[in-house]
Enzyme design. Sequence first.
Site, PDB file in Angstrom:
ATOM      1  N   LYS A   1      21.767   9.305  40.884  1.00 12.51           N
ATOM      2  CA  LYS A   1      20.317   9.284  40.679  1.00 12.51           C
ATOM      3  C   LYS A   1      19.660  10.547  41.263  1.00 12.51           C
ATOM      4  O   LYS A   1      18.783  11.136  40.622  1.00 12.51           O
ATOM      5  CB  LYS A   1      19.730   8.019  41.305  1.00 12.51           C
ATOM      6  CG  LYS A   1      20.153   6.753  40.543  1.00 12.51           C
ATOM      7  CD  LYS A   1      19.811   5.490  41.328  1.00 12.51           C
ATOM      8  CE  LYS A   1      20.161   4.223  40.570  1.00 12.51           C
ATOM      9  NZ  LYS A   1      20.079   3.014  41.415  1.00 12.51           N
TER      10      LYS A   1
ATOM     11  N   GLU B   1      13.799   7.234  31.474  1.00 16.72           N
ATOM     12  CA  GLU B   1      12.989   6.831  32.634  1.00 16.72           C
ATOM     13  C   GLU B   1      13.693   5.784  33.500  1.00 16.72           C
ATOM     14  O   GLU B   1      13.630   5.824  34.731  1.00 16.72           O
ATOM     15  CB  GLU B   1      11.642   6.278  32.143  1.00 16.72           C
ATOM     16  CG  GLU B   1      10.722   5.793  33.229  1.00 16.72           C
ATOM     17  CD  GLU B   1      10.283   6.903  34.161  1.00 16.72           C
ATOM     18  OE1 GLU B   1       9.533   7.781  33.737  1.00 16.72           O
ATOM     19  OE2 GLU B   1      10.713   6.886  35.345  1.00 16.72           O
TER      20      GLU B   1
ATOM     21  N   VAL C   1      19.981  -5.726  30.768  1.00 12.63           N
ATOM     22  CA  VAL C   1      18.857  -4.852  30.391  1.00 12.63           C
ATOM     23  C   VAL C   1      18.535  -5.000  28.899  1.00 12.63           C
ATOM     24  O   VAL C   1      17.359  -5.064  28.506  1.00 12.63           O
ATOM     25  CB  VAL C   1      19.146  -3.377  30.765  1.00 12.63           C
ATOM     26  CG1 VAL C   1      17.949  -2.501  30.422  1.00 12.63           C
ATOM     27  CG2 VAL C   1      19.468  -3.240  32.256  1.00 12.63           C
TER      28      VAL C   1
ATOM     29  N   VAL D   1      16.685   6.150  36.764  1.00 13.73           N
ATOM     30  CA  VAL D   1      16.454   6.322  38.213  1.00 13.73           C
ATOM     31  C   VAL D   1      15.275   5.439  38.625  1.00 13.73           C
ATOM     32  O   VAL D   1      14.217   5.477  38.001  1.00 13.73           O
ATOM     33  CB  VAL D   1      16.122   7.787  38.571  1.00 13.73           C
ATOM     34  CG1 VAL D   1      15.898   7.934  40.076  1.00 13.73           C
ATOM     35  CG2 VAL D   1      17.193   8.739  38.086  1.00 13.73           C
TER      36      VAL D   1
ATOM     37  N   LYS E   1      22.395   5.719  34.027  1.00 17.45           N
ATOM     38  CA  LYS E   1      22.410   6.878  34.952  1.00 17.45           C
ATOM     39  C   LYS E   1      23.715   7.654  34.903  1.00 17.45           C
ATOM     40  O   LYS E   1      23.732   8.871  35.087  1.00 17.45           O
ATOM     41  CB  LYS E   1      22.114   6.430  36.375  1.00 17.45           C
ATOM     42  CG  LYS E   1      23.207   5.581  36.966  1.00 17.45           C
ATOM     43  CD  LYS E   1      22.756   4.625  37.999  1.00 17.45           C
ATOM     44  CE  LYS E   1      23.703   3.459  37.977  1.00 17.45           C
ATOM     45  NZ  LYS E   1      23.141   2.213  38.373  1.00 17.45           N
TER      46      LYS E   1
ATOM     47  N   GLY F   1      23.858 -11.789  44.241  1.00 20.10           N
ATOM     48  CA  GLY F   1      24.014 -11.076  42.966  1.00 20.10           C
ATOM     49  C   GLY F   1      23.516  -9.638  43.018  1.00 20.10           C
ATOM     50  O   GLY F   1      23.440  -8.964  41.996  1.00 20.10           O
TER      51      GLY F   1
ATOM     52  N   ARG G   1      30.105  -9.231  21.473  1.00 23.20           N
ATOM     53  CA  ARG G   1      30.083 -10.698  21.476  1.00 23.20           C
ATOM     54  C   ARG G   1      29.163 -11.245  20.381  1.00 23.20           C
ATOM     55  O   ARG G   1      28.299 -10.530  19.876  1.00 23.20           O
ATOM     56  CB  ARG G   1      29.565 -11.202  22.833  1.00 23.20           C
ATOM     57  CG  ARG G   1      30.422 -10.781  24.000  1.00 23.20           C
ATOM     58  CD  ARG G   1      29.660 -10.907  25.302  1.00 23.20           C
ATOM     59  NE  ARG G   1      28.511 -10.005  25.353  1.00 23.20           N
ATOM     60  CZ  ARG G   1      27.619  -9.973  26.327  1.00 23.20           C
ATOM     61  NH1 ARG G   1      27.718 -10.805  27.333  1.00 23.20           N
ATOM     62  NH2 ARG G   1      26.607  -9.122  26.298  1.00 23.20           N
TER      63      ARG G   1
ATOM     64  N   GLU H   1      27.971  -5.928  43.679  1.00 20.29           N
ATOM     65  CA  GLU H   1      29.089  -6.313  42.812  1.00 20.29           C
ATOM     66  C   GLU H   1      30.219  -6.848  43.690  1.00 20.29           C
ATOM     67  O   GLU H   1      30.269  -6.585  44.896  1.00 20.29           O
ATOM     68  CB  GLU H   1      29.618  -5.068  42.074  1.00 20.29           C
ATOM     69  CG  GLU H   1      28.576  -4.290  41.322  1.00 20.29           C
ATOM     70  CD  GLU H   1      28.270  -4.876  39.959  1.00 20.29           C
ATOM     71  OE1 GLU H   1      29.113  -5.640  39.446  1.00 20.29           O
ATOM     72  OE2 GLU H   1      27.183  -4.596  39.437  1.00 20.29           O
TER      73      GLU H   1
ATOM     74  N   GLY I   1      16.946  -4.697  38.221  1.00 18.41           N
ATOM     75  CA  GLY I   1      16.531  -6.000  37.693  1.00 18.41           C
ATOM     76  C   GLY I   1      16.189  -5.912  36.225  1.00 18.41           C
ATOM     77  O   GLY I   1      15.774  -4.869  35.726  1.00 18.41           O
TER      78      GLY I   1
HETATM   79  N1  HSE Z   1      23.227  -1.174  41.925  1.00 22.83           N
HETATM   80  C1  HSE Z   1      21.961  -0.551  41.754  1.00 22.83           C
HETATM   81  C2  HSE Z   1      21.085  -0.831  42.978  1.00 22.83           C
HETATM   82  C3  HSE Z   1      21.316  -1.060  40.486  1.00 22.83           C
HETATM   83  O1  HSE Z   1      21.470  -1.657  43.818  1.00 22.83           O
HETATM   84  O2  HSE Z   1      20.044  -0.218  43.138  1.00 22.83           O
HETATM   85  C4  HSE Z   1      20.275  -0.169  39.900  1.00 22.83           C
HETATM   86  O3  HSE Z   1      20.778   1.069  39.481  1.00 22.83           O
END
Ligand code: HSE
Length: 403
Positions: free
Chosen positions: A200, A124, A12, A127, A100, A182, A44, A185, A297
């Site tokens: 959320k 903003e 982000v 959520v 969040k 991706g 880093r 996780e 994203g």
């Molecule tokens: N892991 C969350 C999702 C990412 O899949 O919506 C966004 O908060």
Amino acid sequence: MTKIAVLGYGTVGSGVVEVLETNRESIARKTGDVIDVKYVLDLRDFPGDPIQEKIVHDYDVILKDDEVRIVVEVMGGVEPANTYVRQALMAGKNVATSNKALVARHGAELIAIARENSVNFMFEASVGGGIPIIRPLLQSLTADEIVEITGILNGTTNYMLTKMSEDGLDYDAVLKTAQDKGYAERNPEADVEGYDACRKIAILASLAYGHQVDFEDIYTEGITKITETDFEYARKLGTVIKLLATCRRQGEQVFAMVSPVMIGADHPLFNVKGVFNAIFVKGNMLGDAMFYGRGAGKLPTASAVVADVVEEVKHIHTNIRINWSAQKLCLADVKEASHRFFVRVSGSPEEMGARVRELFGEVTLLKVVDGEFGFVTEAMEESCFDAKIKQLDGVRTRIRGNF
Ligand code: HSE
């Protein structure tokens, strides 16, 4: 020119820098000022990357620089983000965050600290990623009392459930695909157990009702027990199964819950597929409204963060009131909420049908696989359903329904 600092150069954080660079001129026109990233805090180094000249490792450099008016926190996690955000607000700097976990845990306190220091704490992107939902609730829907918010707030699980529904894949196979792409996780717990959606909806409920809704108080059930066979029944019923996060006012009570729910084609969230998120809002004057888009994203999330930064530049000396007090809202017991219930039972309809109808009335018995059958109850309070279902042998699963 307004100088800002970005805490965290991950997905982000790098997105925020990219959005500000790509749309520099149009953002400047809309803001009435140029926004310039002075520092990026990260553990880093990024040798060879132009960002390196802005990288700092010591937060004090940012905190003590009076030229920095806005801090963008996109590190994630509660600490040290919470400490850094508090320090920034107390130093008279505005904060925009996508975090969040931080907002759900400390939102009310951070809003109060911002107010005391005549700055803003905006979130903003916390959520629905790039979907505008916080500002609509705070600014556009203020004439309404919010009756209900129901959202698909987690893209990973919506992707998985869509694949199960449309491709007939089982849970383990879709989880693996989601991980390979991706979305999920390696440890998918926060998404598949509903914890992400829970935080959320806690934020949205707190904003809708003006009081702290603790995420620990929200009944949360994930998607790990949903099977391909459940989807076979869902298809037969003309429904889909979605992970819904909901808060709803009923009289003086507020219910909140995260749970898989079977919904029909007339439900506004029925056609929300793949990684998309959507949030359905019902106001007592407005009626129904829907917000739809990319809930995660790099660039969608960064877009929402930068929009907060723009808003903060426009209100650099003015705190914009956010009605979210630290006083806790006691949620109603979800057992008192009414739903229909889809149930799967071992055995044959011939043997078991009479008992099912004795308990639940004239329900239709469905058969899609051998050795079991399914049925859907009329809407009833969950406590009433629990009392009845205890008296039935061989129950394999139950899914709440809203169709
Ligand atoms: N892991 C969350 C999702 C990412 O899949 O919506 C966004 O908060």
